[in-house]
Write a protein that holds these residues in place. Sequence first.
Motif, PDB file in Angstrom:
ATOM      1  N   UNK A   1      -9.561  17.985 -10.326  1.00 48.40           N
ATOM      2  CA  UNK A   1     -10.018  16.599 -10.153  1.00 48.40           C
ATOM      3  C   UNK A   1      -8.854  15.664  -9.828  1.00 48.40           C
ATOM      4  N   UNK A   2      -7.706  15.883 -10.438  1.00 50.76           N
ATOM      5  CA  UNK A   2      -6.538  15.044 -10.166  1.00 50.76           C
ATOM      6  C   UNK A   2      -6.102  15.196  -8.708  1.00 50.76           C
ATOM      7  N   UNK A   3      -6.070  16.421  -8.229  1.00 52.13           N
ATOM      8  CA  UNK A   3      -5.679  16.657  -6.832  1.00 52.13           C
ATOM      9  C   UNK A   3      -6.696  16.027  -5.889  1.00 52.13           C
ATOM     10  N   UNK A   4      -7.978  16.228  -6.168  1.00 56.46           N
ATOM     11  CA  UNK A   4      -9.024  15.640  -5.321  1.00 56.46           C
ATOM     12  C   UNK A   4      -8.934  14.119  -5.337  1.00 56.46           C
TER      13      UNK A   4
ATOM     14  N   UNK B   1       0.202  16.702 -12.906  1.00 56.60           N
ATOM     15  CA  UNK B   1       0.058  18.130 -12.610  1.00 56.60           C
ATOM     16  C   UNK B   1       1.337  18.904 -12.936  1.00 56.60           C
ATOM     17  N   UNK B   2       2.491  18.359 -12.539  1.00 51.98           N
ATOM     18  CA  UNK B   2       3.744  19.110 -12.706  1.00 51.98           C
ATOM     19  C   UNK B   2       4.470  18.800 -14.010  1.00 51.98           C
ATOM     20  N   UNK B   3       4.030  17.772 -14.746  1.00 56.26           N
ATOM     21  CA  UNK B   3       4.650  17.465 -16.025  1.00 56.26           C
ATOM     22  C   UNK B   3       5.978  16.721 -15.942  1.00 56.26           C
ATOM     23  N   UNK B   4       6.279  16.125 -14.784  1.00 53.58           N
ATOM     24  CA  UNK B   4       7.506  15.342 -14.636  1.00 53.58           C
ATOM     25  C   UNK B   4       7.366  14.021 -15.396  1.00 53.58           C
ATOM     26  N   UNK B   5       8.480  13.370 -15.720  1.00 53.16           N
ATOM     27  CA  UNK B   5       8.394  12.084 -16.424  1.00 53.16           C
ATOM     28  C   UNK B   5       7.608  11.056 -15.604  1.00 53.16           C
ATOM     29  N   UNK B   6       6.845  10.221 -16.309  1.00 52.96           N
ATOM     30  CA  UNK B   6       6.056   9.170 -15.666  1.00 52.96           C
ATOM     31  C   UNK B   6       6.775   7.841 -15.886  1.00 52.96           C
ATOM     32  N   UNK B   7       7.413   7.359 -14.833  1.00 53.48           N
ATOM     33  CA  UNK B   7       8.111   6.081 -14.928  1.00 53.48           C
ATOM     34  C   UNK B   7       7.542   5.058 -13.954  1.00 53.48           C
ATOM     35  N   UNK B   8       6.265   5.193 -13.653  1.00 54.47           N
ATOM     36  CA  UNK B   8       5.610   4.305 -12.699  1.00 54.47           C
ATOM     37  C   UNK B   8       5.513   2.890 -13.246  1.00 54.47           C
ATOM     38  N   UNK B   9       5.749   1.916 -12.361  1.00 47.94           N
ATOM     39  CA  UNK B   9       5.545   0.501 -12.661  1.00 47.94           C
ATOM     40  C   UNK B   9       4.528  -0.033 -11.656  1.00 47.94           C
ATOM     41  N   UNK B  10       3.261   0.213 -11.940  1.00 53.53           N
ATOM     42  CA  UNK B  10       2.174  -0.063 -11.001  1.00 53.53           C
ATOM     43  C   UNK B  10       2.136  -1.519 -10.549  1.00 53.53           C
ATOM     44  N   UNK B  11       2.302  -2.464 -11.465  1.00 54.84           N
ATOM     45  CA  UNK B  11       2.239  -3.880 -11.088  1.00 54.84           C
ATOM     46  C   UNK B  11       3.294  -4.233 -10.047  1.00 54.84           C
TER      47      UNK B  11
ATOM     48  N   UNK C   1       0.820  -1.205   0.000  1.00 52.97           N
ATOM     49  CA  UNK C   1       0.000   0.000   0.000  1.00 52.97           C
ATOM     50  C   UNK C   1       0.859   1.262   0.000  1.00 52.97           C
ATOM     51  N   UNK C   2       1.965   1.244   0.732  1.00 56.32           N
ATOM     52  CA  UNK C   2       2.863   2.401   0.750  1.00 56.32           C
ATOM     53  C   UNK C   2       3.506   2.589  -0.624  1.00 56.32           C
ATOM     54  N   UNK C   3       3.976   1.499  -1.228  1.00 52.68           N
ATOM     55  CA  UNK C   3       4.551   1.606  -2.576  1.00 52.68           C
ATOM     56  C   UNK C   3       3.502   2.101  -3.571  1.00 52.68           C
ATOM     57  N   UNK C   4       2.278   1.592  -3.438  1.00 50.01           N
ATOM     58  CA  UNK C   4       1.187   1.981  -4.328  1.00 50.01           C
ATOM     59  C   UNK C   4       0.842   3.464  -4.171  1.00 50.01           C
ATOM     60  N   UNK C   5       0.734   3.929  -2.946  1.00 51.93           N
ATOM     61  CA  UNK C   5       0.430   5.346  -2.729  1.00 51.93           C
ATOM     62  C   UNK C   5       1.536   6.232  -3.296  1.00 51.93           C
ATOM     63  N   UNK C   6       2.775   5.834  -3.092  1.00 55.24           N
ATOM     64  CA  UNK C   6       3.889   6.617  -3.616  1.00 55.24           C
ATOM     65  C   UNK C   6       3.836   6.687  -5.139  1.00 55.24           C
ATOM     66  N   UNK C   7       3.583   5.559  -5.769  1.00 54.64           N
ATOM     67  CA  UNK C   7       3.484   5.534  -7.228  1.00 54.64           C
ATOM     68  C   UNK C   7       2.317   6.360  -7.738  1.00 54.64           C
ATOM     69  N   UNK C   8       1.180   6.240  -7.083  1.00 58.18           N
ATOM     70  CA  UNK C   8      -0.012   6.977  -7.502  1.00 58.18           C
ATOM     71  C   UNK C   8       0.190   8.486  -7.372  1.00 58.18           C
ATOM     72  N   UNK C   9       0.741   8.917  -6.258  1.00 58.99           N
ATOM     73  CA  UNK C   9       0.948  10.350  -6.041  1.00 58.99           C
ATOM     74  C   UNK C   9       1.957  10.902  -7.048  1.00 58.99           C
ATOM     75  N   UNK C  10       3.045  10.168  -7.278  1.00 65.88           N
ATOM     76  CA  UNK C  10       4.036  10.637  -8.264  1.00 65.88           C
ATOM     77  C   UNK C  10       3.409  10.725  -9.652  1.00 65.88           C
ATOM     78  N   UNK C  11       2.564   9.741  -9.996  1.00 60.68           N
ATOM     79  CA  UNK C  11       1.977   9.730 -11.336  1.00 60.68           C
ATOM     80  C   UNK C  11       0.955  10.848 -11.514  1.00 60.68           C
ATOM     81  N   UNK C  12       0.051  10.992 -10.570  1.00 59.47           N
ATOM     82  CA  UNK C  12      -1.032  11.963 -10.727  1.00 59.47           C
ATOM     83  C   UNK C  12      -0.589  13.405 -10.451  1.00 59.47           C
ATOM     84  N   UNK C  13       0.245  13.610  -9.434  1.00 60.71           N
ATOM     85  CA  UNK C  13       0.668  14.970  -9.087  1.00 60.71           C
ATOM     86  C   UNK C  13       1.982  15.319  -9.785  1.00 60.71           C
ATOM     87  N   UNK C  14       2.997  14.482  -9.596  1.00 61.70           N
ATOM     88  CA  UNK C  14       4.293  14.770 -10.202  1.00 61.70           C
ATOM     89  C   UNK C  14       4.228  14.812 -11.713  1.00 61.70           C
ATOM     90  N   UNK C  15       3.706  13.752 -12.302  1.00 58.73           N
ATOM     91  CA  UNK C  15       3.641  13.678 -13.756  1.00 58.73           C
ATOM     92  C   UNK C  15       2.430  14.438 -14.299  1.00 58.73           C
TER      93      UNK C  15
END
Length: 172
Positions: free
Chosen positions: A126-129, A64-74, A48-62
């Motif tokens: 909506x992404x932030x919410x 909202x902020x336009x950072x590269x999306x290198x998430x490996x959700x699985x 769950x901690x890894x998942x939350x970290x990945x989700x936040x980086x993807x939705x906010x970092x990538x």
Amino acid sequence: MTAEEIFLKFSADKLEQLHGRIQDCLTRLTPEQVWTRNSENENAVGNLVLHLSGNVRQWIGSGVAGLPDNRQRDAEFDARAGVSPRELSEILRTTVANAAGIIREVPAARLTERIRPQGHDVTVLEAIAHVVEHFSQHTGQIMLLTKMLTGQDLGYYRHLRGSGLAAGVRLP
């Protein structure tokens, strides 16, 4: 403050508050407890901690902020060990600090801008919410797992006991 500023401040503050609860849970758990599952269809606190970290980086970092999306959700769910509570704590701390900073700096005019995190067509608002809601749901799971694994009352609402705040409230 404008409604937009209140929303952004509340969202960043709420992420930080929930993050604090997860950090507290991680300090209460042994490395074995962090990776405990009762069955294969359940997630461990570590997942769950890894998942939350990945989700936040993807939705906010990538998103909202336009950072590269290198998430490996699985990989977030496939992990069974190998990351200590201390490492999980640091991963989440860095992720939430970055995200809260990004959220606090979003110009109000961007809240209606459309973005596509994880392929979803949403506004920045909506992404932030979504992130705050998603983070809240999994924080509740982590808190419940911590209570079950340790047998401890986490004490987050101890200040409300005996306060009379619920006086006159009738439950069905």
